[in-house]
Design a protein around this motif. Structure first.
Motif, PDB file in Angstrom:
ATOM      1  N   GLY A  38       0.544  -0.972   0.206  1.00 12.67           N
ATOM      2  CA  GLY A  38      -0.219  -0.653  -0.142  1.00 12.67           C
ATOM      3  C   GLY A  38       0.768   1.022  -0.325  1.00 12.67           C
ATOM      4  N   LYS A  39       2.360   1.430  -0.475  1.00 12.92           N
ATOM      5  CA  LYS A  39       2.533   2.773  -0.532  1.00 12.92           C
ATOM      6  C   LYS A  39       1.883   3.808  -1.139  1.00 12.92           C
ATOM      7  CE  LYS A  39       7.008   2.210   0.256  1.00 12.92           C
ATOM      8  NZ  LYS A  39       8.257   2.632   1.682  1.00 12.92           N
ATOM      9  N   GLU A  40       2.365   4.655  -0.810  1.00 11.74           N
ATOM     10  CA  GLU A  40       1.647   6.128  -1.558  1.00 11.74           C
ATOM     11  C   GLU A  40       2.247   6.333  -2.826  1.00 11.74           C
ATOM     12  OE1 GLU A  40       1.080   8.921   0.857  1.00 11.74           O
ATOM     13  OE2 GLU A  40      -0.967   7.942   1.771  1.00 11.74           O
ATOM     14  N   ALA A  41       1.370   6.573  -3.510  1.00 13.49           N
ATOM     15  CA  ALA A  41       1.764   6.912  -5.329  1.00 13.49           C
ATOM     16  C   ALA A  41       1.712   8.129  -5.892  1.00 13.49           C
ATOM     17  CB  ALA A  41       2.642   5.707  -6.160  1.00 13.49           C
ATOM     18  N   GLU A  42       1.781   8.194  -6.863  1.00 13.62           N
ATOM     19  CA  GLU A  42       0.928   9.448  -7.896  1.00 13.62           C
ATOM     20  C   GLU A  42       1.138   8.467  -8.881  1.00 13.62           C
ATOM     21  OE1 GLU A  42       2.058  14.078  -8.198  1.00 13.62           O
ATOM     22  OE2 GLU A  42       3.776  13.573  -8.764  1.00 13.62           O
ATOM     23  N   ALA A 100      -3.184  10.761 -10.434  1.00 13.50           N
ATOM     24  CA  ALA A 100      -3.360  10.487  -9.492  1.00 13.50           C
ATOM     25  C   ALA A 100      -2.533  10.985  -8.205  1.00 13.50           C
ATOM     26  CB  ALA A 100      -3.897   9.169  -9.348  1.00 13.50           C
ATOM     27  N   GLU A 101      -3.106  11.445  -7.225  1.00 13.67           N
ATOM     28  CA  GLU A 101      -1.699  12.146  -5.875  1.00 13.67           C
ATOM     29  C   GLU A 101      -2.026  11.195  -5.028  1.00 13.67           C
ATOM     30  OE1 GLU A 101      -0.796  16.765  -5.093  1.00 13.67           O
ATOM     31  OE2 GLU A 101      -3.231  16.429  -5.629  1.00 13.67           O
ATOM     32  N   SER A 156      10.625   4.895  -8.817  1.00 14.16           N
ATOM     33  CA  SER A 156       9.852   5.750  -9.734  1.00 14.16           C
ATOM     34  C   SER A 156       9.654   4.272 -11.158  1.00 14.16           C
ATOM     35  CB  SER A 156       9.347   6.763 -10.250  1.00 14.16           C
ATOM     36  OG  SER A 156      11.083   7.436 -10.791  1.00 14.16           O
ATOM     37  N   LEU A 157       8.920   4.674 -11.869  1.00 14.09           N
ATOM     38  CA  LEU A 157       8.243   3.463 -13.348  1.00 14.09           C
ATOM     39  C   LEU A 157       7.867   5.133 -13.857  1.00 14.09           C
ATOM     40  CD1 LEU A 157       6.635   1.415 -10.873  1.00 14.09           C
ATOM     41  CD2 LEU A 157       7.981   0.393 -12.976  1.00 14.09           C
ATOM     42  N   LEU A 179       6.872   6.163  -6.246  1.00 19.88           N
ATOM     43  CA  LEU A 179       6.244   6.078  -4.962  1.00 19.88           C
ATOM     44  C   LEU A 179       6.975   7.125  -4.357  1.00 19.88           C
ATOM     45  CD1 LEU A 179       8.283   3.007  -5.700  1.00 19.88           C
ATOM     46  CD2 LEU A 179       5.471   3.685  -5.396  1.00 19.88           C
ATOM     47  N   ARG A 180       6.149   7.364  -2.905  1.00 14.67           N
ATOM     48  CA  ARG A 180       6.563   8.885  -1.930  1.00 14.67           C
ATOM     49  C   ARG A 180       7.480   8.503  -1.424  1.00 14.67           C
ATOM     50  NH1 ARG A 180       1.762  11.523   1.592  1.00 14.67           N
ATOM     51  NH2 ARG A 180       1.832  12.959  -0.041  1.00 14.67           N
TER      52      ARG A 180
END
Length: 127
Positions: free
Chosen positions: A24-28, A42-43, A87-88, A102-103
């Protein structure tokens, strides 16, 4: 950080392995193209999984409340250091760049973390 291109033959296994440890890592998700400019889709939502389906040739970014589909991906790059994914970047068949950041970097297991990846120097980052 190093930008690394993933070989298409490894996309499904790479995403399966990363999805197992996301937690559940936060990502945008940012979408970038000449037609629309840069837009945040998405933020900082919890990232539930990344999937590549070779039959339909789709990358699926599963986030809490969002199922983001990237059709006909042509290239995938990962931004990482020795043990952390930052990031990807997925480039679709129309040249649209979709960046998943990824945050907090994701700690990757050492063995096989980079399977099928080719590191590129700073001057060889994707255009």
């Amino acid at each position: 950080m190093t930008m690394t291109k993933l070989e298409k033959s490894t996309w499904q296994a790479y995403f399966d392995n990363v999805s197992k440890i996301l937690g559940g890592k936060e990502a945008e998700v940012e979408i970038s193209s000449l037609n629309i400019g840069n837009q945040i889709e998405a933020e900082w939502l919890p990232l539930m999984g990344l999937v590549y389906d070779p039959k339909s040739d789709v990358v699926e970014v599963l986030m809490e409340g969002l199922d983001h589909l990237i059709h006909k991906p042509s290239e995938i790059y990962i931004d990482h250091d020795a043990v952390r994914l930052v990031s990807l970047e997925v480039i679709d068949g129309d040249g649209v760049r979709q960046i998943i950041r990824l945050r907090d970097p994701l700690m990757l297991p050492y063995s096989g973390a980079m399977g099928g990846a080719q590191a590129s120097g700073a001057g060889n980052a994707p255009p």
